[in-house]
Design a protein around this motif. Structure first.
Motif, PDB file in Angstrom:
ATOM      1  N   SER A   1     -21.206  23.325   3.302  1.00  0.00           N
ATOM      2  CA  SER A   1     -20.334  23.136   4.463  1.00  0.00           C
ATOM      3  C   SER A   1     -19.138  24.077   4.507  1.00  0.00           C
ATOM      4  CB  SER A   1     -19.842  21.684   4.491  1.00  0.00           C
ATOM      5  OG  SER A   1     -20.943  20.797   4.559  1.00  0.00           O
TER       6      SER A   1
ATOM      7  N   MET B   1     -23.542  23.039  12.796  1.00  0.00           N
ATOM      8  CA  MET B   1     -22.387  23.289  11.926  1.00  0.00           C
ATOM      9  C   MET B   1     -21.908  24.732  12.043  1.00  0.00           C
ATOM     10  SD  MET B   1     -23.730  21.124   8.642  1.00  0.00           S
ATOM     11  CE  MET B   1     -22.472  21.711   7.506  1.00  0.00           C
TER      12      MET B   1
ATOM     13  N   THR C   1     -20.000  25.109  15.206  1.00  0.00           N
ATOM     14  CA  THR C   1     -18.684  24.484  15.084  1.00  0.00           C
ATOM     15  C   THR C   1     -17.731  25.362  14.285  1.00  0.00           C
ATOM     16  OG1 THR C   1     -19.669  22.285  15.145  1.00  0.00           O
ATOM     17  CG2 THR C   1     -17.443  22.440  14.232  1.00  0.00           C
TER      18      THR C   1
ATOM     19  N   VAL D   1     -16.870  23.005   7.642  1.00  0.00           N
ATOM     20  CA  VAL D   1     -17.147  21.767   8.365  1.00  0.00           C
ATOM     21  C   VAL D   1     -16.731  20.623   7.450  1.00  0.00           C
ATOM     22  CG1 VAL D   1     -18.915  20.335   9.451  1.00  0.00           C
ATOM     23  CG2 VAL D   1     -19.052  22.822   9.630  1.00  0.00           C
TER      24      VAL D   1
ATOM     25  N   ASP E   1     -16.077  15.950  10.596  1.00  0.00           N
ATOM     26  CA  ASP E   1     -16.928  16.683  11.550  1.00  0.00           C
ATOM     27  C   ASP E   1     -18.398  16.540  11.186  1.00  0.00           C
ATOM     28  OD1 ASP E   1     -14.736  17.502  12.974  1.00  0.00           O
ATOM     29  OD2 ASP E   1     -14.556  19.418  11.931  1.00  0.00           O
TER      30      ASP E   1
END
Length: 259
Positions: A95, A140, A143, A152, A156
């Motif tokens: 992430s 992701m 985003t 992320v 989120d």
């Protein structure tokens, strides 16, 4: 056997699915599919936290396949008490920075702060969610794209929406189908890696090493020394050139044979 769904009746269902399933898939946030954690790093300055044969501790560089079996560092019994542990069957999702390197745990493991984990509830199939995690990663990346550093966070990640079958049996069929595909890909990848290694070995043994006039390995019936040549003696070389716009073939300056 799978059945293709007619576009005219298609609702919230995939284009292709196994027979016997007709219900719409339902929208869920990831936090509704399982327990979510962000990893951490027990202090590396304290060697007591790590051991050679302890519990797996996963970082993004350890994720080299869809199912993880080994890690560079492992947690000691002391380290486990300071780590965040994801249970077997959890999906790990990178992430930060290298978003989209995901893997499935076959055993309990710790993981660092660059990774979010999702431990599926009993109503959800691990391999189905692992396969679908590629779709999560696409969201992701979108985003994170606008941020200076791609990240992320847990909130989120937890709120990412996805569609899942209402029946776990359909998840299991899909998960099993993709596992067979992934296992076949893995088998062929290992064969490919072996062939590449074999080629590397033959390149070393079937061409003379520096100073030698014969290779270490050669076909039967050939015993003469190899002879040194300059490339100009064994091939014809032409240099390319840059053309101006009005010299391009379609300009009419040069004849072009059109079929």
């Amino acid at each position: 056997t799978m059945a293709k769904i007619d576009d005219s009746v298609k609702k919230k269902v995939p284009e292709l699915r196994f027979p016997g399933f007709t219900d719409d898939w339902e929208e869920r946030k990831l936090k509704e599919l399982g327990d979510i954690q962000t990893g951490n790093t027990p202090p590396t300055s304290d060697s007591d936290n790590y051991s050679l044969d302890g519990v797996l501790w996963v970082t993004p560089t350890d994720i080299k396949s869809l199912v993880i079996s080994n890690t560079a560092k492992k947690l000691s019994q002391v380290g486990v008490t300071k780590a965040r542990i994801a249970k077997a069957g959890s999906i790990l999702v990178t992430s930060i920075a290298s978003i989209g390197k995901n893997t499935l745990l076959r055993m309990d493991a710790g993981f660092n702060q660059q990774i979010n984990s999702l431990t599926p509830t009993s109503e959800n199939d691990s391999y189905f969610l692992l396969t679908q995690s590629e779709k999560w990663s696409e969201k992701m990346k979108q985003t994170a794209a606008s941020a200076t550093m791609q990240i992320v966070n847990k909130t989120d990640f937890s709120n990412i929406s996805t569609y899942v079958p209402v029946h776990k049996e359909e998840q299991e069929k899909i998960g099993s189908f993709f596992k067979q595909l992934d296992d076949t890909i893995d088998l062929h990848q290992r064969k490919l890696d072996l062939l590449k290694e074999q080629k590397k070995g033959y390149l070393q043994k079937m061409f003379p090493k520096n100073g030698a006039k014969v290779p270490e390995l050669r076909f039967a019936g050939f015993a003469d020394d190899w002879e040194e040549r300059k490339l100009g003696e064994v091939a014809t070389f032409l240099n390319g050139r840059a053309y101006k716009q009005d010299e391009l073939l379609d300009s009419g300056k040069y004849k072009v044979l059109r079929v």
